[in-house]
Design an enzyme around this catalytic site. Structure first.
Site, mmCIF file in Angstrom:
data_model
loop_
_atom_site.group_PDB
_atom_site.id
_atom_site.type_symbol
_atom_site.label_atom_id
_atom_site.label_comp_id
_atom_site.label_asym_id
_atom_site.label_seq_id
_atom_site.Cartn_x
_atom_site.Cartn_y
_atom_site.Cartn_z
ATOM 1 N N LYS A 113 0.829 -1.222 0.000
ATOM 2 C CA LYS A 113 0.000 0.000 0.000
ATOM 3 C C LYS A 113 0.857 1.263 0.000
ATOM 4 C CE LYS A 113 -2.635 -0.164 3.542
ATOM 5 N NZ LYS A 113 -2.139 -1.406 4.184
ATOM 6 N N THR A 115 3.987 1.604 -0.930
ATOM 7 C CA THR A 115 4.702 1.693 -2.204
ATOM 8 C C THR A 115 3.762 2.190 -3.303
ATOM 9 O OG1 THR A 115 6.013 -0.164 -1.424
ATOM 10 C CG2 THR A 115 6.206 0.379 -3.744
ATOM 11 N N ARG A 137 1.885 8.097 6.896
ATOM 12 C CA ARG A 137 2.115 8.040 8.335
ATOM 13 C C ARG A 137 3.602 8.014 8.644
ATOM 14 N NH1 ARG A 137 -0.784 2.599 9.144
ATOM 15 N NH2 ARG A 137 -0.183 2.495 6.952
ATOM 16 N N LYS A 148 10.766 -5.755 10.978
ATOM 17 C CA LYS A 148 10.137 -5.278 9.764
ATOM 18 C C LYS A 148 11.038 -4.418 8.902
ATOM 19 C CE LYS A 148 6.041 -2.526 8.693
ATOM 20 N NZ LYS A 148 6.694 -1.213 8.601
ATOM 21 N N ALA A 367 -2.837 0.952 13.989
ATOM 22 C CA ALA A 367 -4.009 0.671 13.155
ATOM 23 C C ALA A 367 -4.999 -0.288 13.803
ATOM 24 C CB ALA A 367 -3.566 0.142 11.799
ATOM 25 N N PHE A 398 -3.591 -1.137 7.216
ATOM 26 C CA PHE A 398 -4.200 -2.469 7.147
ATOM 27 C C PHE A 398 -5.110 -2.615 5.911
ATOM 28 C CE2 PHE A 398 -3.887 -3.511 12.006
ATOM 29 C CZ PHE A 398 -2.527 -3.558 11.892
ATOM 30 N N PHE A 486 4.247 -8.488 -9.117
ATOM 31 C CA PHE A 486 5.563 -9.031 -8.740
ATOM 32 C C PHE A 486 6.150 -9.712 -9.970
ATOM 33 C CE2 PHE A 486 4.490 -9.859 -3.961
ATOM 34 C CZ PHE A 486 4.028 -8.566 -3.852
ATOM 35 N N TRP A 515 7.142 -0.409 -8.216
ATOM 36 C CA TRP A 515 8.260 -0.859 -7.403
ATOM 37 C C TRP A 515 9.515 -0.938 -8.266
ATOM 38 C CZ3 TRP A 515 11.992 -4.626 -6.973
ATOM 39 C CH2 TRP A 515 12.612 -4.742 -5.721
#
Lengths: 662, 662
Positions: A113, A115, A137, A148, A367, A398, A486, A515
């Site tokens: 999201k 990206t 955010r 992460k 979230a 989310f 992808f 991406w």
């Protein structure tokens, strides 16, 4: 100065746009050259890409987007804060188009999201030459050093410099840590002092002699008013009034205010405090949460002005008195200090994408126990800055069942803003999981179902996307599905998703390659979004605030999650009664539910049916302005794994560059 | 940009000086006007005075002092960070005069060292037209909201804007909180993971497969080297080497690393952590300290470069292994991340005084368990910037027996800098206390002895000043006594102190009125300091580093405190042996002793004699580079009183001004 105010009022949008265009054209050539080099070595990590392009000076970007020099506070060369008085200057300007990015129910790896948000603004801004702003955010620093890694987008769609974005930024989260913990210290110190002093001694200390006489501070006058005592002379209070004023009489077992740290420190999940002899045996169980879970973060995200923030920070309920009254930060006398601690954090932070388009990074509420959306103030300022033909793209945390639902029912309700388009991010990977594919686990190789064509799993899993499209349609806003491609995805797979999305009622569905390609890979998405903004929109909320608390929860559970009903467990039932009695019944609802399933059980993929949603408890963020029902147990501070990311993070002493963030 | 680089290398000092002069002359007229107004209403609070004068734009001040635009990072309009590459540009410039401000043993109210530091630079800079810099500590935010209020100086000798100075500044302390607590989280998480995994599983997680093979991170190679394992291929380690590498085997009872918060939270003085079921019963007692007590703050204050900071942060010892080896942050793999978190904090912060002279605010280590002095880097940069005729005035915390002793024996030892003059601040009030006056308590009215002339008490109390002058003379540096005059002091009292000081060997002793008059009230002090800088100086350290630990402690106790001897209690004796064995025996000593008496007992005033100094325990700050013997019990996190300062602190929503800081 950072550039004289060259722009005249009334002329700023056009001028701003022109500056953007010419600024971008030069910059863009440099970018293309530098990106071309990197496409040749496509395995670069995000930080290598991030630092391969020198960001333009942030004061130049500020001028390009039409900010005047006295509206900007530089924080180094790549970050700036925007002062709120800009809102007054722009109050008569029409808003731009408002786009919210959300997603299908994700795998634990996330489906891109952030990206996509950055890729989309790079497409709209750097390629389609439209005025544009991304509003995202600020990430918690905890996960940056834990599992992460960073959260600045990825590949060729990033906010830069990503190390600034992922670390302290301009200190907003640190300010929240300080403010939150001042409240926590004030609660326990107050209970302690009340337990060791007579009413009179307490009163004499709270309202001390200053010279010859005693005087209430303005914050104390506010408390007197709340108690219905209309006196301003401290010597005029009766003994009974003195007791009511001086004793908050907090029930320690009712304290809902936790201490916070922006660190993944699992050993602080449950602690006992007050064990030093100086605290005379007054100990209690307590916990730390991650800072972004603080109600103050939610206040920051939902506030509309300094005055409004002052009021919200004063209304925060931290506990209940032994007689059942809500105890606020104003009762503790700390609300003014909180406002002072947060006076800079309220100003949105300006940064840029890899392709030089502007980004506001502002607020990052959790979230689940909060609403997971960036700030209203950043969105509002950005909408004015881009002008009526421009675009503001904001991201909701989310999946659509959580972040988007809260975006509409909480954020849009407080902001008064109405989005033109929902962008729903979908991936082949996540849809295959929803179709029955094997479990996807962070840190483990993907099973072969996910790296080989499998149209059957994919088609079955599209049910989740269909449901999330339907969820957006409940609010009457057109949906564009962005298929985040992808390299292992096949043509047939990508076609299938687009076909299924359109059949489910999406305004459009397009593949995106941002991406790997930056904004160029999201131009088709940008065009679809632009067209969707012209489509008819008929915004409505999902529920009315005046409904009983349980009814509001039930509407979300049934319409969005697909539950048959809800079940209020005893604690939750008690809180429904308490909050209704205390006058908090008409707040919106902020569900604290797993994001890994539409239901409350993370392993139920696709579109679960026939379940009753259990509501374990309900808490109130009265200052932020919502009630949050707890569906199951939510971890509120993450832990560190055996080998945290920090093993790879270091500073190159030769170049001063940060290595190892990704 | 923030001002093109107008200055040519080699020309900067002269050019800088000229700019200061002309900048000041214009600014000074405005200042005089504005101060004149305020002298008429002399009861103004510090914050009223602070905001009564608009600070000059910080980029203008940066140009005035000779900083180039690429050496400055603006943080809003009134604060800036100075990049460290300036050191390279100025490496051939001669240093200015170096002045350290210290004091007699104070009352609990403090005797005005910070105010004198600021008043002195205002005198030297704005009145005597010399190039000048003040170097001061960043205050902890905890006391700002607790009892003490701000620490920006006072009256007409302040750093402005005082609310920026007293609150977040540029986030350095917040960065330390984040870095410190990442180490703490890493310690407990590591113990937890080691306790739940086999050696092999631990190793496989610590050195995971990346594609087909495993690879050590550079930090892990450092640990291997420390263990004497000269291998870089993870598959080449023997089982025994794997065990030694993967198991830190920390003895939980040996952990000396504490969590920190910059909040006065007394309930965190002693806590039990790890009580959530997710931690599987692994609980332990722990504590929080105030952030400024973190070893990382001491590292920041003592470091000389980014590379040096990286090394110090890696050397910090957090615990001992079960087999007696020191465990460092490098062993935990977190040293690189710490450096990244601290990469901006290492840059000194530029602010200004009320009279527009430059101030570096940088680092603020606790003055008892750490060394209580601002940063070496700020002093070094300032000394180059002011040039050989200019003055840098730096402040050492607490009285001369503590802050000054540590300034010489620790800070000057690491910096290689040698001060020209010691300014010793004395007050009538504190000297009367030392002469046997009644107890002075914060928040209580002063007994009449302190507000009426009493030459007898005063003369008796001058013994403390005499001893502190002698303490400075141990280091071979001339002493100027600054008598910080209060309005209740009489002529005869002020004369008496000056006479006694000169008789005790002070180079000079002068009365100062900078609190009420700004720099104009400290011109006599400035002139005395200027003369003293020409006096012969014969600097020497008090002790040799190669002496045994106990001997170094004894020298400080006997020569500075006037003790007959020291007594090492069993814990301390054990630590002497441990640290000597571990190779830390040649570090300098940082005594953790009350600042309210020359002895270890706070109520022994004047010059206590005939006492044995008890050493309860010794701790090591190996990264910062000192051992700290504990003399008695030191509170390391303050508490909030019944009515904390925050009751008065608020933001005026009309003007955005901060009210109630003082």
């Amino acid at each position: 100065g950072i550039g004289k105010a060259e722009m005249v009022k009334g002329d700023w949008i056009k001028k701003g746009a022109v500056v953007i265009d010419c600024g971008f054209s030069v910059y863009y050539i440099v970018m293309l050259l530098c990106m071309t080099v990197h496409f040749l070595f496509n395995s670069n990590s995000d930080i290598v890409i991030s630092r391969s392009c020198v960001p333009k000076p942030i004061d130049r970007l500020a001028r390009e987007v039409g900010l005047l020099s006295d509206e900007v506070e530089l924080y180094g060369k790549t970050k700036a804060k925007v002062q709120l008085h800009i809102i007054k200057r722009l109050q008569k300007q029409p808003d731009g188009k408002y786009v919210v990015v959300t997603g299908i129910t994700p795998t634990p790896l996330g489906e891109g999201k952030s990206t996509t948000t950055i890729g989309l603004v790079q497409a709209l801004g750097a390629h389609m030459k439209l005025n544009v702003f991304a509003c995202v955010r600020q990430p918690s620093q905890g996960p940056t050093f834990g599992i992460k890694g960073g959260a600045a987008g990825g590949g060729y769609s990033q906010v830069i410099p990503m190390e600034e974005f992922n670390l302290h930024l301009t200190g907003d989260i640190h300010a929240i840590t300080a403010a939150n913990n001042l409240v926590a210290a004030a609660i326990d110190a107050r209970i302690f002092h009340e337990s060791t002093q007579s009413d009179k001694a307490l009163y004499n200390r709270l309202v001390p002699l200053s010279g010859e006489q005693r005087k209430f501070s303005p914050i104390q006058i506010n408390r007197l008013k709340k108690l219905g005592i209309e006196k301003t002379d401290p010597s005029a209070l009766t003994d009974e009034e003195i007791t009511r004023f001086a004793r908050l009489d907090i029930d320690p077992s009712s304290i809902t205010w936790q201490r916070v740290l922006d660190t993944n420190d699992r050993f602080l999940r449950k602690i006992t405090i007050g064990q030093s002899p100086t605290e005379k045996g007054y100990t209690r169980e307590a916990q730390f949460d991650i800072t972004v879970a603080s109600e103050i973060m939610a206040v920051l995200a939902l506030t509309s002005s300094l005055e409004d923030m002052r009021q919200r920070l004063a209304k925060m309920v931290v506990a209940t008195s032994c007689s059942g009254e809500p105890i606020t930060t104003e009762d503790l006398g700390v609300s003014g200090a909180l406002t002072v601690l947060m006076k800079d954090a309220i100003k949105p932070n300006l940064m840029q994408t890899l392709e030089g388009t502007p980004v506001f990074v502002h607020a990052g509420p959790f979230a689940n126990i909060a609403h997971g959306n960036s700030s209203i103030l950043a969105d509002k300022i950005a909408l004015r800055l881009v002008g009526p033909e421009g675009f503001v793209v904001t991201e909701a945390g989310f999946g659509a069942d959580i972040g988007m639902e809260k975006f509409f029912n909480i954020k849009c309700r407080y902001s008064g803003l109405r989005p033109h388009v929902v962008v729903l991010v979908a991936t082949v990977r996540a849809l295959k999981m929803h179709g029955g594919g094997p479990t996807v686990t962070a840190g483990m190789p993907l099973p072969k179902e996910y790296v080989e064509e499998n149209l059957e799993l994919l088609e079955k899993g599209c049910s989740n996307m269909r449901k999330q499209i339907e969820n957006a349609q409940h609010f009457g806003v057109p949906v564009v599905v962005a298929v985040n491609a992808f390299k292992t995805d096949t043509e047939a797979e990508l076609d299938l998703i687009c076909d299924m999305a359109k059949a489910a009622g999406a305004f459009d569905a397009v593949r995106c390659f941002h991406w790997a390609e930056g904004g160029a890979g999201a131009v088709a998405l940008g065009q679809a979004v632009q067209r969707a903004c012209e489509a008819p929109s008929n915004f409505k909320f999902l529920y009315d605030l005046d409904l009983p608390i349980a009814d509001k929860i039930r509407i979300i559970a049934q319409k969005i999650y697909g539950a048959d009903d809800i079940q209020l467990l005893p604690d939750a039932q008690h809180k429904v009664e308490l909050y209704t009695k205390q006058g908090f019944g008409s707040l919106p609802i902020c569900m604290a539910k797993t994001h890994l399933s539409l239901s409350h059980e993370a392993d139920k993929k696709g579109v679960p049916r026939g379940f009753i949603l259990p509501i374990r408890d309900i808490r109130a963020s009265v200052g932020a302005g919502f009630l949050y029902p707890l569906v199951g147990t939510m971890p509120t501070i993450p832990g560190l794994p055996t080998r945290p990311c920090f093993y790879d993070i270091d500073l190159d002493p030769e170049t001063d560059q940060v290595n190892g963030l990704f």
